[in-house]
Structure formats: C-alpha cells, structure tokens
Design an enzyme around this catalytic site. Sequence first.
Site, mmCIF file in Angstrom:
data_model
loop_
_atom_site.group_PDB
_atom_site.id
_atom_site.type_symbol
_atom_site.label_atom_id
_atom_site.label_comp_id
_atom_site.label_asym_id
_atom_site.label_seq_id
_atom_site.Cartn_x
_atom_site.Cartn_y
_atom_site.Cartn_z
ATOM 1 N N HIS A 1 0.848 -1.195 0.000
ATOM 2 C CA HIS A 1 0.000 0.000 0.000
ATOM 3 C C HIS A 1 0.880 1.241 0.000
ATOM 4 O O HIS A 1 1.849 1.334 0.767
ATOM 5 C CB HIS A 1 -0.920 -0.001 1.216
ATOM 6 C CG HIS A 1 -2.072 -0.952 1.081
ATOM 7 N ND1 HIS A 1 -1.901 -2.311 1.108
ATOM 8 C CD2 HIS A 1 -3.395 -0.739 0.906
ATOM 9 C CE1 HIS A 1 -3.071 -2.905 0.954
ATOM 10 N NE2 HIS A 1 -3.993 -1.973 0.825
ATOM 11 N N ARG B 1 -5.855 -3.965 8.182
ATOM 12 C CA ARG B 1 -5.626 -2.682 8.860
ATOM 13 C C ARG B 1 -4.644 -1.813 8.088
ATOM 14 O O ARG B 1 -3.662 -2.303 7.532
ATOM 15 C CB ARG B 1 -5.062 -2.909 10.265
ATOM 16 C CG ARG B 1 -6.025 -3.564 11.233
ATOM 17 C CD ARG B 1 -5.396 -3.718 12.614
ATOM 18 N NE ARG B 1 -6.345 -4.264 13.559
ATOM 19 C CZ ARG B 1 -7.239 -3.544 14.224
ATOM 20 N NH1 ARG B 1 -7.292 -2.242 14.034
ATOM 21 N NH2 ARG B 1 -8.074 -4.114 15.068
#
Length: 1037
Positions: free
Chosen positions: A154, A739
């Site tokens: 990410h 998360r």
Amino acid sequence: MTDTTDDIAEEMSFQSFDDDCKLLGNLFNDVLQREVDSTLMKKLEKIRIVAQSACNMRLAEIEDSAEMLEKQVAAEMSQLTLEEALTLARAISHYLNLMGIAETHHRVRRLRSATHLTRSCDDVFTQLLQSGVSADQLYHTVCKQEVEIVLTAHPTQINRRTLQYKHVRISHLLDYNDRTDLTHEDREMLIEDLVREITSIWQTDELRRHKPTPVDEARAGLNIVEQSLWKAVPHYLRRVSNSLKKHTGMPLPLTATPIKFGSWMGGDRDGNPNVTAKVTRDVSLLSRWMAIDLYIREVDSLRFELSMTRCSDRLLKEAQDILKAENSLEDRHDSQGTRSQLKFSSQQSRSVPMQLPASPDLPACADRDNDGSRYPKLELPGTDYMRQGNRGPSIPISPASHRSTQNGNASASNASPSSGMQRVPSFSSVQLTAQRKKFAESMIGRSSFHKLLEPTPVQPAIAPYRIVLGNVKDKLLKTRRRLELLLEDIPCETDPWDHFETADQLLEPLLLCYDSLQSCGSGFLADGRLADLIRRVSTFGMVLIKLDLRQESGRHAEALDAITKFLDIGTYSEWDEEKKLEFLTRELKGKRPLIPSSIEVPPEVKEVLDTFRVAAELGSDSLGAYVISMASNASDVLAVELLQKDARLSVRLRVAPLFETVKDLREAGSVIRKLLSIDWYKEHVIKNHNGHQEVMVGYSDSGKDAGRFTAAWELYKAQEDVVSACNEFGIKVTLFHGRGGSVGRGGGPTYLAIQSQPPGSVMGTLRSTEQGEMVQAKFGLPNTAVRQLEIYTTAVLLATLRPPLPPRELKWRSLMEEISKVSCQNYRSTVYENPEFITYFQEATPQAELGYLNIGSRPTRRKASTGIGHLRAIPWVFAWTQTRFVLPAWLGVGAGLQYACEKGHTEDLKAMYQEWPFFQSTIDLIEMIIGKADASIAKHYDEVLVSESRQKIGDDLRKELSSTEKYVLVVSGHDKLSDNNKSLRRLIEGRLPYLNPMNMLQVEILKRLRRDDDNVKLRDALLITINGIAAGMRNTG
C-alpha cells in the site's frame, strides 16, 4: 517509528533522546553551513525561533500572541524566492526525519536496557499462570498458535529506499555511540561517519522520479526480510522458547512457527492493472531465489562452525553414503575427461567452507559485512534483476528467447519449481545447443580460479557434518541456478534429486545434524547457529514469504460472463444469486472442464484466467490465500473455487472473502452461513482446508464509507456474526484484519487492537496486514522487529486464553447503536451529501498533487471519477493528515457522543470506557489523533487556498473538532488530550517548531503552484513539504 506503534504508549525518559536530537541537529547545521548560502541560513534560523515562540505561546494558551507570531512566519514564507523555498523545505524535512531516527533509536535503547518489559513473553506467561492457566495449557496454546503477518505494498511509505537505508545506517551509528568503551579517537571517527551520512542524505534527491513497478515494491518487501526479519525471527523464537522453558519446563519445539509471513506485493491486483500474471510469477520465483540464496550463506557459515568429528552412527553413515556417491560419479565420468573437475567439486564438500563467516571476532548474533551493515548485500537475478558481476556465470540471452521483466500480458504457462512440471521450451534445438555451448564455455577455467581462492584440499579425518552440509549446499546451489534459469525463461532439465523442492527436504539433513549433536552431548552447539537455521527454514520455507492473490469480485463475474456467453447459456452477472449458486455448485461437482480451449476473451478476462493458470503453475507451496475484495455474496467465493478447479490447481488455495463496506460487513455473517450450508463447499473446507474458513474484514473502505466510529462498531459486530456462523457449522475461523497504518484506516498499536477484539474471535489464529510505512516502522530494525513479533504472540495468546470482556450490559450495545447511527449520519451528511464538500476537499488539501509522489504502482482511484466514493482510502486520509485536520479519524464522533451525553448517558459512557476494552481502545485512538490535529493550521489552509464561498465548511468542521475534543475528554475523564500518554504529547510538542513552518510553507507553495501548475520546481518543492509533514506527523495514509 510511527505514533501508532505499541511502545509509544509507554512512559520514557527523554534525556538521551534530547542528546541524540542535539547531536544530529548540530551536525546537520554544520552540513548546511557548508552546503547552503549563509543568508538563507539566517532566514531559516529566524523562522525556527519565531515558530518556537509561537508554539510556546500556544502551550501557554496565549492565543492572540501565538496567532500574531504564526502570521509573521507565514509572511516570511511569502517573501521567499522559489530556490529559497525549495532549500528551506528540504532542510526542515531532513531535520524532522533525523528527529524520527533519534526517536526510534531511543525506543530501541529503552527496550535493550529495560529489566522488565510489559507485554513480553515473560510478563504475559507469568500473568496467565497466576490467573489459573495450567502450564500444559499455556505450552500447548503457544505451540499451536498460528499468526501470519502479511506485508503489503500500500502506497504509504513516502521515503525512497535509498534514504531509508541511510536512515538505518545513522541509527546503527547512534547505537554505536551508546557504547561506554569508546576512546576519544573512536568518538571522532563516529562523528565523521555521521557527518558523511548526513552529507550524503543532503546531496541525494529525496523524490522518486518514476513510479515503482510491482516488482520494485516486492523487492522492497524482500529487502525488509533480508535486512531485519531474517535476523529477528530466530532471536524472537529463542526468546519465546526460553520463556516457555522457564515457566513450563519445556522449550518451544524446534520446528514450531507461532508466526509466519505473507505478502501482497506482486499478488494484489485489485484496482492495479500493473500487477499481471507474469508479475506474480516473477515475484514468486524471485522470493524463492532469495530464500535459497540466504540459506546458502547460512549453510556455509554452519559448515565452518561444525568442524567436529564425533557424531551419531546415522550421520556417519549419511556422510559415507555421500562420499561413495561422489566417488561413483567421478568414476562414471572418468572416461569422459571430466574427472578432475568433478573431483574438485567433491573436495569442496569435504574441505572447509569457501570463506570464513563475516566478522569472526563478533558473536553470531552480530554478524556484519565490510561496510558496517549487519546484513550481507543481495544480488537479485533475472533479466532486469541480475547485475553484471552477479555470482556464477552470466547466462547469455538471445533476442528470440529474451523474456521482458517489465509488466506485460505475456502468457505465463510455464512450470514452477514446486510443481515438478517441465516448462515448455521456447527454443529451437539449434538455439538450445547454442545456449548450452555458451554456458559450457563460461565454465572454462572456473575450477582453476576457485582453487586459487580456496584452501588447499587436504585429507584430514572425516568431518561428517561438513560433508552432509556440503551436500546440502551443493543442492542449494543447483536449486538457485534452476530458479535463475526459470527467471531467464531458459529451459532447464534437472534431476529432482539434485535440488530442493520443499522445506521438509531441506530440514531433513539439518535435523539429522541437530539430533547427532544432541546425542553426542553437544547440545549447546546444536542450539546455536544450527537451531537458528532450522527455525528459519520452518518459518520462511522455500519461498521466504507466501504470496496472496487478491482480485475484485466483479472481475471474476466478468470472466464467467465471457464463458457463459461463449457457451450460449446466458449472462452470468444477470442471474439472481440462487441461479448463480446452482450453476456454480453443479460445475464444481462435475468432472469436465468448463472453459473450452478454443475460447476467445477480452484482454481483461484473459488476465484473470492467466492468473489462475499461474497459480496452478506455482502451486500452494508458493501461494497463500486468494482474497476476494468487495465480496458480498456466497457466489463470489464459489466463482473463485470454480476458476481454480478449471485451472487444475492440484491443491486449491483457500479463498477469503473480504467484506469492506458497511453494507457488506452487516451481511458478512449471513454470507458465511449461506456458503457453509452448501454441502459441496462445507465438505471441501473440511477435506482440503482442515475445517478452516478464512474471512477478511476491511478497515479502510468502511472508515471512508461511514466514519471511523461507525466502522469500528460494524467491524466488531461483523466479527461476532462471522464467528457465530462458523461455530454453527462446526467450522474453525481465522479472521484476517486489513488494517492500515493510520487511525483513519484502522491503524493503532497491535496489542491494543488485538486485545479489543470480540471475545472468541481470536482463538489462537490471526492474520493481519502491515502496510506501507508501518512495515519499516515495526520491522525495519531487528530489535524493533523482535519486539513486535513478541507483542503479536502475547496479544494473541491473551486473547485466546483470557478473551477480552464483552459489553457488561445489553444497554451498552443499544447505546453503541444509537451513537453509531448519529455519528454515521453526521459524517455522511458532510462528506457525501454536501455538494460543495468535494470541491472544498480539493481546495483545502494537496490531494490532487499526491499522485506526483510516485510512492505506489497502483492508481489513486479504483475508477475514473472525481467523487469521494471511488477515491481510495489512502489518499483520502493522506490529504487530511497533511493539513493537520486528520478529519477521517474523528468526523462524526463528537456528534454521536454529544447525543448520548445529552440523552443522560454520560455515566454509562464513562463505565463503558473503564470496563469494555473495545470502547476504551476506540476512544483512546480518537483522543490520540485529535491530539495531533491542529485547527489553527487547518484554518490557515482554508484562509489562503479555499474560495470564500466555501470557507464556512471549514469553520463548521473546526467547531465540530472542538466539540469532539470536549466530549472525548468527558468520556475518558482526562483533563487534557493524551493525558494518559505524556510521552506522546511531549514528542508531538517537540516536532511543532519545525512542523508548523513546514505546513505554512506548503500553503504558500500550493498557492503559487495553483497559479503556475506547469512549474516543475514548484511541484518538487511541494512534494518535499509533503515528505516533511509526513515525517513530522509520523503518518501518511
């Protein structure tokens, strides 16, 4: 280290930290004096002094004076030339990074010097035994624990990898500076080294000039393993084992793996067209290559260490068999004139290793290479990965056979190392002969050359461990060469007995050596480097980190549409859910293939089908789970199962539906019930996945969809419902937590997060992503990595044996529902229902400019749209973090809490905070993030950048922030924000004299850039301010 890691919550002394900051700051100033014009240095110092004064006024609550001084700083910024602004941005950015290095080092120093660490194995094992858990129960629970940490690409790691390395080197130098035995000369040399590193950083371009490819991202993840986790894992496992032996009398079994690692880097194709089937194959093979390369180094060092001759009869027989086999091979080739080369090769196995272990003056736990790094450098193979001078002969590639390593849609139908299938040659017989001839020519003189490098072979008494390990090394070398050929797309015909396919094959001789040492009374030797290697093989296997595949559910539906249309049976996506399930179940039970070989499909569908073919090639030894993003129905899971079946995966990957939006989270339990009620699927899970269902829950999109508070509550309920659904069918469940790093995307301290999960949702198993900058923050240094791994272990252990308390009263759940409803309405009315908000967002933040950072390979939007809905969660959070408003983490929370308090539930909220871990952690994280917000800075962005007609939106939001702060403090009972975390407050306050001017400089540059958006230097200056603010906030997105 970011402000959401675990040890941020613990109190610490700041004297040593201040000393490190002063040292680095002074050295940086010395560098700037040489590198920067003196006039600008005076301006920089003036701005810093005024900014410091403004901060002091704010802390003393003298608001008028603070505002006046801040306006003076802004005025100074507006008078800077472009060159001055660029230099100032770089200087402040680097200083904030140096403060971050000092902070991380201080935490490492604290971990090293602490006599008792909370949340350590020693601490938690003691707690559990004292609470009534038996020693046997504790032991078996730890041994059976299954935690997997999944590293993702990410795009939140803002620093270039080059600068990350330089920061790590400075950290090592600070570590060296802590030694008490340094002479005056040592100190001077240390200072010189620090100056060189800082100068090097200043003279390095801090911006990425090109977007990374998915392979680049994967290599960054593999480098974290090599630099840190490779060293940390055996240390962590030894710590667990020692604590278990101390408290239960039994050590951790040598091959037990409480924690393993996975990766999405090169496998996550959700919304990223750059991740192709070919990329996935290359990354998986590259990961295997790196694992083998690391094992070769370890085995060579181990051969040097295990020079003894006393051994078990079984090991002696194995060594003699190896020698006989080598002599037999020599005899067979004697008539062909190759005896001398083979004899030399066999002597390698019996002689000492080719070189001594690095730094023999240091213990095994502190190996360093020549440049001071603890870790040897890795040369990566492949057409784009292999450098000149790589170990072994270079492999010539003809133009006809060259396989590009750039992203592309080339078919990847070749066999994997694990599948045992032969790859289809892409060479003619003439080309193949030429390739082999060139390879043979490259080997000429190789034996003579190596004789010069190695000790003269002698014939001492037989050294059985060296012979066995020499054979292991020989197989590893052949395995590595085979992988290099596969990466180069060169046909390779190898005997399966000549290389390692599985971890069990590699473990067998290592365990034989271990058992032999133990039986001969050399247990201390067995439990050293050899035990560490066995634990590495058990943890990392032959692939280092297994690769998950992820794709959006809609892409699978498109593939099935193309297939059903070709077969003239309709359009799959237009069918209702029951018809889809009936079709999918029937095909899964059938024996014939679904997809005709003659089918022609669009490129997007071909890519989906190619992914499954590559999965079949690589096999389950290389791959982890298949994650379906935006899953909403049972048919989404069966569709993937059918595509796996048709691709002929010998062992099918487990399929994990990912529930992300609030709507999908609310239906998650029902979807799992529907899925498990299908006889074929339940039997499949029991037979092929040991009765285990994996379900993933997403924190990012749910937060963007409904706000952080509502998302947290919906995630809590969804987990309860999924666990209940699996229990009803007698199926075990592993929850996979997606998360992010920031609180707005579900981030927070690991221990706090796990301890606040619903009771029964963590039963010895857990998967969790670690994303972007959090990978470097938590695992970038071996000491911090060991601590994080230990925290994962103890948090999961506690949640399993002593689950968190549920809400004490039923009315607490009802109250949460009411707060969540009001919070969600408030959030959505602002973000989605106000037509002016999207324009306000674009004006008030640097969101539009974030794409120039080149920090990730995937687009910032899932689809071409300007709305918030299709904007990814990372740039949404990132943009608000830059302006210090951090709106996604708190918007809606104040309205919900205010509603509950005005309804007379204040005391209930206080009781919930004290007694319900989930509610307490939610409030604590919101309080922490509000403490990092700064309404005055956010107001400055609005005043300069936002159209006058939309400035009221900002005014209302700042009032909302103030209200949220008020009610959060009412619930927590704290007098001030972060009252329960004075260390964090002190750290944040220490950054403000540099962070505040950086924000003001960013505003000035944004103002200029929006008038002159083609100015490349202005854009560079803006990107540097983004880097600096991210460093100061210790978070991106």
